[in-house]
Design a protein around this motif. Structure first.
Motif, PDB file in Angstrom:
ATOM      1  N   LYS A 168       0.472   8.430  -5.749  1.00 39.62           N
ATOM      2  CA  LYS A 168       1.829   8.900  -6.046  1.00 39.62           C
ATOM      3  C   LYS A 168       2.385   9.734  -4.912  1.00 39.62           C
ATOM      4  O   LYS A 168       1.636  10.444  -4.239  1.00 39.62           O
ATOM      5  CB  LYS A 168       1.804   9.773  -7.306  1.00 39.62           C
ATOM      6  CG  LYS A 168       1.835   8.976  -8.584  1.00 39.62           C
ATOM      7  CD  LYS A 168       1.872   9.894  -9.786  1.00 39.62           C
ATOM      8  CE  LYS A 168       1.565   9.086 -11.029  1.00 39.62           C
ATOM      9  NZ  LYS A 168       1.191   9.894 -12.167  1.00 39.62           N
TER      10      LYS A 168
ATOM     11  N   ILE B 171      -3.954   3.261  -5.228  1.00 38.49           N
ATOM     12  CA  ILE B 171      -2.746   3.525  -6.010  1.00 38.49           C
ATOM     13  C   ILE B 171      -2.517   5.014  -5.810  1.00 38.49           C
ATOM     14  O   ILE B 171      -3.409   5.813  -6.113  1.00 38.49           O
ATOM     15  CB  ILE B 171      -2.970   3.263  -7.512  1.00 38.49           C
ATOM     16  CG1 ILE B 171      -3.502   1.839  -7.743  1.00 38.49           C
ATOM     17  CG2 ILE B 171      -1.706   3.531  -8.311  1.00 38.49           C
ATOM     18  CD1 ILE B 171      -3.884   1.569  -9.199  1.00 38.49           C
TER      19      ILE B 171
ATOM     20  N   CYS C 232       1.082   1.052  -4.118  1.00 39.88           N
ATOM     21  CA  CYS C 232      -0.193   0.346  -4.246  1.00 39.88           C
ATOM     22  C   CYS C 232      -0.368  -0.549  -3.038  1.00 39.88           C
ATOM     23  O   CYS C 232       0.529  -1.322  -2.703  1.00 39.88           O
ATOM     24  CB  CYS C 232      -0.214  -0.544  -5.476  1.00 39.88           C
ATOM     25  SG  CYS C 232       0.148   0.311  -6.990  1.00 39.88           S
TER      26      CYS C 232
ATOM     27  N   GLU D 219       4.941   5.329  -7.095  1.00 40.97           N
ATOM     28  CA  GLU D 219       3.512   5.090  -7.008  1.00 40.97           C
ATOM     29  C   GLU D 219       3.402   3.904  -6.045  1.00 40.97           C
ATOM     30  O   GLU D 219       4.020   2.873  -6.277  1.00 40.97           O
ATOM     31  CB  GLU D 219       2.998   4.714  -8.385  1.00 40.97           C
ATOM     32  CG  GLU D 219       1.535   4.908  -8.588  1.00 40.97           C
ATOM     33  CD  GLU D 219       1.202   4.793 -10.067  1.00 40.97           C
ATOM     34  OE1 GLU D 219       0.537   5.695 -10.575  1.00 40.97           O
ATOM     35  OE2 GLU D 219       1.611   3.806 -10.715  1.00 40.97           O
TER      36      GLU D 219
ATOM     37  N   GLN E 226      -7.302   4.430  -7.906  1.00 39.15           N
ATOM     38  CA  GLN E 226      -6.368   5.552  -8.016  1.00 39.15           C
ATOM     39  C   GLN E 226      -6.853   6.713  -7.161  1.00 39.15           C
ATOM     40  O   GLN E 226      -8.014   7.108  -7.249  1.00 39.15           O
ATOM     41  CB  GLN E 226      -6.287   5.997  -9.482  1.00 39.15           C
ATOM     42  CG  GLN E 226      -5.270   7.080  -9.742  1.00 39.15           C
ATOM     43  CD  GLN E 226      -3.917   6.512 -10.160  1.00 39.15           C
ATOM     44  OE1 GLN E 226      -3.838   5.616 -10.985  1.00 39.15           O
ATOM     45  NE2 GLN E 226      -2.854   7.037  -9.579  1.00 39.15           N
TER      46      GLN E 226
END
Ligand SMILES: [Zn+2]
Length: 446
Positions: free
Chosen positions: A278, A276, A331, A329, A262
């Motif tokens: 946003k 990951i 990935c 989001e 993230q």
């Protein structure tokens, strides 16, 4: 007699023209057992960062964890080294085997941290050598010695979190390179009888079997699943139409998304990492040659491109429907930008968090009879074709258009999933710790 614990890491014995590190590990299992070693775990098959630029194949490393009587140490090491020497494609450029022995009951935390970095990002041989020295391990490398990195990382990833299993069946040497013969109907049947506890058996979109690899390696097929019991059961359902030389169950980080990290702002993402992140769609999707789809996302810190390539199939179909203002989001692996271009996330998954309303501007309905009004020309007002009324003061009205897209998670098609990509089927089946404390009876052929 005193017993010791040893972790044996192996990496990079294969090349594009043959070989397979899992096979060397499978042979070592047999040798170690004959020597009298006791296995503390299934052989671990650890997939490392799939974006390392110098790796083009699966990037998998192996670790065997054993207990043995003092005095066997030299024979154990000798067995591992001679197998690598015998089976590694040492003359092939880009094949850089490594073996690491770590004689410790517990894997040091620093080695585990090193493994996490090797799975999500880039680590160096220097760092690996520093740790091996610090913890009194032993390393043996061939060619550029790069395999030592993966060998140590495999030791460090002890799979305490989410993990899966893979039963790999191998071919006899004389069949390697020939077309694989496995009864396809039995694979579809196996998938049906073991789902959702096995995964990536077949590609439903194309109606194709994917447990059989393509290349010249000795793998006949591999069955991935949640437990050793289920992959063994599945193995019993699949009908090979050629001899199986041996088979072994591995414990692995495949299908766990272990490579994704993230990242909290777009300006924090780095090439070669898998992230990951946003963002809000800032440029509408466009289709480029070869049917790839590209769009941009932004946040307060920056803007990046996202790419859904043609083989991502279902994911590409979703990407093309995104529009400016959608919150997602993204990935995937971050590709190094070509000159003057932004960084690009090669999408493996899209999680659509919110869809922006899409408006279309249309003429209003006739206030008298309800028929849609027609324009009479620029600045000429609107006219109703049914009742003949004319309206000078009415303008177009905004109408919300159906987006043909729902919020939620979308994953690349099975055939283009990386070894580490968590497939939809596994959501909700994740393990938050190690449950299989002991090995099931018969976890490899004997
Ligand atoms: Zn009318």
């Amino acid at each position: 007699m005193k017993t010791h614990t040893m972790h044996i890491g192996l990496d990079d014995t294969d090349s594009t023209r043959g070989g397979c590190t899992t096979y060397v590990a499978a042979l070592l299992v047999e040798k170690l057992e004959k020597l009298g070693a006791k296995f503390l775990d299934y052989p671990n098959l650890i997939r490392l960062n799939p974006n390392v630029p110098w790796k083009t194949r699966g990037n998998g490393a192996l670790c065997l964890r054993i207990k043995y009587d003092e005095g066997l140490e030299d024979q154990i090491k000798e067995a591992a080294i001679s197998l690598v020497e015998e089976h590694a494609d040492l003359n092939f450029k880009g094949t850089d085997p490594g073996i690491v022995f770590l004689t410790k009951a517990e894997v040091p935390e620093e080695v585990t941290a090193f493994a996490k970095n090797a799975i999500t990002g880039i680590v160096t041989l220097k760092e690996a050598m520093r740790l091996i020295e610090k913890f009194e391990g032993e390393a043996l490398g061939f060619n550029t010695c790069r395999g030592i990195i993966g060998a140590l990382a495999a030791i460090g990833e002890t799979l305490q979190g989410d993990h899966t299993f893979e039963l790999i069946a191998y071919r006899v040497a004389e069949n390697c390179g020939l077309k694989r013969k496995v009864d396809e109907t039995s694979i579809f049947k196996m998938d049906e009888l073991t789902r959702p506890y096995t995964f990536n058996n077949v590609d439903v979109e194309k109606g194709r079997v994917i447990i059989t690899p393509r290349g010249p390696d000795p793998i006949l097929f591999g069955i991935r699943g949640e437990t050793p019991e289920i992959v063994k059961k599945a193995f019993g359902i699949v009908k090979p139409l050629e001899p199986v030389e041996r088979w072994v169950i591995f414990r692995t980080n495949q299908g766990t998304d272990a490579h994704l990290r993230q990242v909290h702002a777009l300006n924090q993402i780095k090439p070669y990492n898998s992230v990951i992140v946003k963002g809000v769609v800032s440029q509408n999707p466009r289709i480029i040659p070869l049917r790839h789809v590209i769009f941009s996302i932004k946040d307060e810190s920056g803007e990046v491109d996202c790419a859904a390539y043609e083989p991502t199939g279902a994911l590409r179909k979703v990407a093309v429907k995104l529009a400016i203002g959608d919150s997602i989001e993204a990935c995937g692996a971050v590709r190094k930008p070509s000159q003057g271009k932004p960084l690009t996330v090669n999408l493996e998954k899209i999680n659509i968090l919110a869809l922006a309303p899409k408006m279309s501007y249309r003429n209003p309905l006739c206030p008298k009879c309800g028929r849609r009004l027609k324009s009479m020309g620029k600045n000429q007002g609107l006219r109703c074709e049914k009742c003949g009324s004319k309206f000078a003061g009415l303008g177009k009205v905004a109408v919300a258009v159906n987006r043909e897209l729902k919020t939620g998670l979308y994953v690349t098609s099975t055939r283009s999933q990386r070894h580490l990509t968590k497939p939809i089927r596994r959501y909700g089946l994740e393990k938050c710790g190690r449950t299989a404390e002991s090995l099931i009876e018969g976890w490899h052929s004997s």
